[in-house]
Design a protein around this motif. Structure first.
Motif, short mmCIF file in Angstrom:
data_model
loop_
_atom_site.label_atom_id
_atom_site.label_comp_id
_atom_site.label_asym_id
_atom_site.label_seq_id
_atom_site.Cartn_x
_atom_site.Cartn_y
_atom_site.Cartn_z
N TRP A 177 0.93 5.81 -0.29
CA TRP A 177 0.19 7.06 -0.16
C TRP A 177 0.95 8.21 -0.80
O TRP A 177 2.15 8.09 -1.09
CB TRP A 177 -0.04 7.37 1.33
CG TRP A 177 -1.06 6.50 1.99
CD1 TRP A 177 -2.40 6.74 2.15
CD2 TRP A 177 -0.83 5.22 2.59
NE1 TRP A 177 -2.99 5.70 2.81
CE2 TRP A 177 -2.06 4.75 3.08
CE3 TRP A 177 0.31 4.41 2.74
CZ2 TRP A 177 -2.20 3.53 3.74
CZ3 TRP A 177 0.18 3.20 3.38
CH2 TRP A 177 -1.06 2.77 3.88
N ARG A 213 0.86 -1.19 0.00
CA ARG A 213 0.00 0.00 0.00
C ARG A 213 0.89 1.23 0.00
O ARG A 213 1.91 1.26 0.67
CB ARG A 213 -0.90 0.02 1.24
CG ARG A 213 -1.96 -1.08 1.27
CD ARG A 213 -2.65 -1.12 2.62
NE ARG A 213 -1.76 -1.66 3.63
CZ ARG A 213 -1.97 -1.52 4.95
NH1 ARG A 213 -2.99 -0.83 5.41
NH2 ARG A 213 -1.11 -2.05 5.81
N ASP A 219 -0.16 9.35 10.00
CA ASP A 219 -0.81 8.15 10.54
C ASP A 219 -1.79 8.53 11.65
O ASP A 219 -2.86 7.93 11.78
CB ASP A 219 0.23 7.19 11.13
CG ASP A 219 1.06 6.48 10.07
OD1 ASP A 219 0.67 6.51 8.88
OD2 ASP A 219 2.10 5.89 10.44
N ARG A 274 -4.18 10.76 7.36
CA ARG A 274 -3.96 9.73 6.33
C ARG A 274 -5.27 9.06 5.92
O ARG A 274 -6.01 8.56 6.76
CB ARG A 274 -2.98 8.67 6.83
CG ARG A 274 -2.59 7.68 5.73
CD ARG A 274 -1.52 6.71 6.21
NE ARG A 274 -0.31 7.36 6.69
CZ ARG A 274 0.59 7.94 5.92
NH1 ARG A 274 0.43 7.95 4.61
NH2 ARG A 274 1.66 8.51 6.44
N GLU A 275 -5.52 9.07 4.61
CA GLU A 275 -6.70 8.39 4.07
C GLU A 275 -6.64 6.90 4.40
O GLU A 275 -5.61 6.25 4.23
CB GLU A 275 -6.74 8.58 2.55
CG GLU A 275 -7.95 7.94 1.89
CD GLU A 275 -7.93 8.17 0.38
OE1 GLU A 275 -8.81 8.87 -0.10
OE2 GLU A 275 -7.01 7.63 -0.28
N GLY A 276 -7.74 6.37 4.89
CA GLY A 276 -7.80 4.95 5.20
C GLY A 276 -7.46 4.64 6.64
O GLY A 276 -7.50 3.48 7.05
N TYR A 277 -7.12 5.64 7.44
CA TYR A 277 -6.82 5.45 8.86
C TYR A 277 -7.88 6.17 9.69
O TYR A 277 -8.52 7.11 9.23
CB TYR A 277 -5.46 6.04 9.21
CG TYR A 277 -4.27 5.16 8.90
CD1 TYR A 277 -3.29 4.93 9.86
CD2 TYR A 277 -4.12 4.54 7.67
CE1 TYR A 277 -2.19 4.13 9.60
CE2 TYR A 277 -3.02 3.75 7.39
CZ TYR A 277 -2.06 3.55 8.36
OH TYR A 277 -0.98 2.75 8.10
N GLU A 278 -8.05 5.70 10.93
CA GLU A 278 -8.88 6.45 11.87
C GLU A 278 -8.07 7.67 12.30
O GLU A 278 -7.04 7.53 12.96
CB GLU A 278 -9.22 5.59 13.09
CG GLU A 278 -10.17 4.44 12.79
CD GLU A 278 -11.57 4.92 12.48
OE1 GLU A 278 -11.97 5.97 13.01
OE2 GLU A 278 -12.25 4.24 11.69
N THR A 279 -8.48 8.84 11.90
CA THR A 279 -7.70 10.04 12.20
C THR A 279 -8.44 10.97 13.16
O THR A 279 -9.66 10.95 13.26
CB THR A 279 -7.37 10.81 10.91
OG1 THR A 279 -8.58 11.14 10.25
CG2 THR A 279 -6.50 9.99 9.98
N PHE A 321 -3.40 10.95 0.52
CA PHE A 321 -4.35 10.00 -0.07
C PHE A 321 -3.68 8.72 -0.54
O PHE A 321 -2.50 8.69 -0.85
CB PHE A 321 -5.13 10.65 -1.22
CG PHE A 321 -4.29 11.16 -2.36
CD1 PHE A 321 -3.90 10.31 -3.40
CD2 PHE A 321 -3.91 12.49 -2.43
CE1 PHE A 321 -3.13 10.78 -4.46
CE2 PHE A 321 -3.13 12.96 -3.49
CZ PHE A 321 -2.75 12.11 -4.51
N ARG A 322 -4.50 7.67 -0.58
CA ARG A 322 -4.01 6.35 -1.00
C ARG A 322 -3.79 6.34 -2.52
O ARG A 322 -4.60 6.84 -3.29
CB ARG A 322 -5.07 5.30 -0.64
CG ARG A 322 -4.72 3.87 -1.01
CD ARG A 322 -3.87 3.22 0.04
NE ARG A 322 -3.64 1.83 -0.34
CZ ARG A 322 -4.40 0.81 0.06
NH1 ARG A 322 -5.43 1.03 0.85
NH2 ARG A 322 -4.11 -0.43 -0.33
#
Length: 200
Positions: free
Chosen positions: A34, A32, A114, A118-123, A198-199
């Protein structure tokens, strides 16, 4: 991923030892990535370039440590949190080579993203003082000689300097097809005033 016998890192500050993972082989399947250049390969994990010594509690760069092979196995990578990396930055107090300073700053950015961006993480929402801190880190990265204009544009975008990011991206003419798509997405995020990493 095939782990080998663990390696032992020897702290250059106190001589304390720390067992860390060693790979015999691995692959990039399931990777993966980013826009802030962070890449994770679950089947090809890497040691953190900065480690915390379990004996003295100080931080050191892996490339400054002696290493020997152990008879046991370990999956320890020595990954550090954003807060730990900020402690490391205080300890190093700017007394770093250009290469190590850049490594520290990139690690700070990735760890900050992180936690906050970060897209796709709990922020969570970053406090203003943390934004100011990471923006100063980004300014140092932008001023680094060997940073590509596309990456500089990304750093500007993540700081909220969307106009500067777009101006840099307009001068970029990537030859690789994959990069063309990434540049277009960066432009789209900048045009929408979106600083998220973003991813890809």
């Amino acid at each position: 991923m095939i782990p080998g016998n663990a390696d032992v890192l020897i702290c250059p500050l106190c001589g304390g030892e720390k067992e860390v993972m060693s790979l015999m082989s691995g692959n990039t399947c399931g990777g993966r990535s980013w826009s802030d250049t962070k890449v994770i390969y679950p089947m090809l994990p890497r040691l953190s370039p900065i480690q915390k010594c379990p004996s003295c509690g100080k931080y050191y760069f892996t490339n400054d440590a002696e290493m020997r092979e152990s008879d046991s196995f370990s999956f320890e990578k020595g990954n550090l949190t954003y807060e730990q990396l900020k402690e490391a930055a205080i300890q190093f107090n700017g007394l770093l080579s250009e290469e190590n300073k850049k490594t520290l700053n990139i690690m700070l950015l990735w760890a900050y993203n992180d936690k906050y961006n970060r897209e796709g993480y709990e922020t969570a929402v970053a406090p203003e003082e943390e934004k100011r801190y990471i923006y100063a880190v980004l300014e140092e990265l932008i001023a680094t000689d060997d940073v590509d204009d596309i990456v500089k544009a990304e750093y500007c975008r993540e700081m909220g300097r969307f106009k500067d990011a777009l101006e840099l991206l307009e001068t970029c003419h990537p030859s690789r097809k994959g990069l063309v798509g990434i540049v277009e997405r960066m432009k789209s995020y900048a045009q929408n005033n979106d600083p998220i990493a973003f991813r890809i």
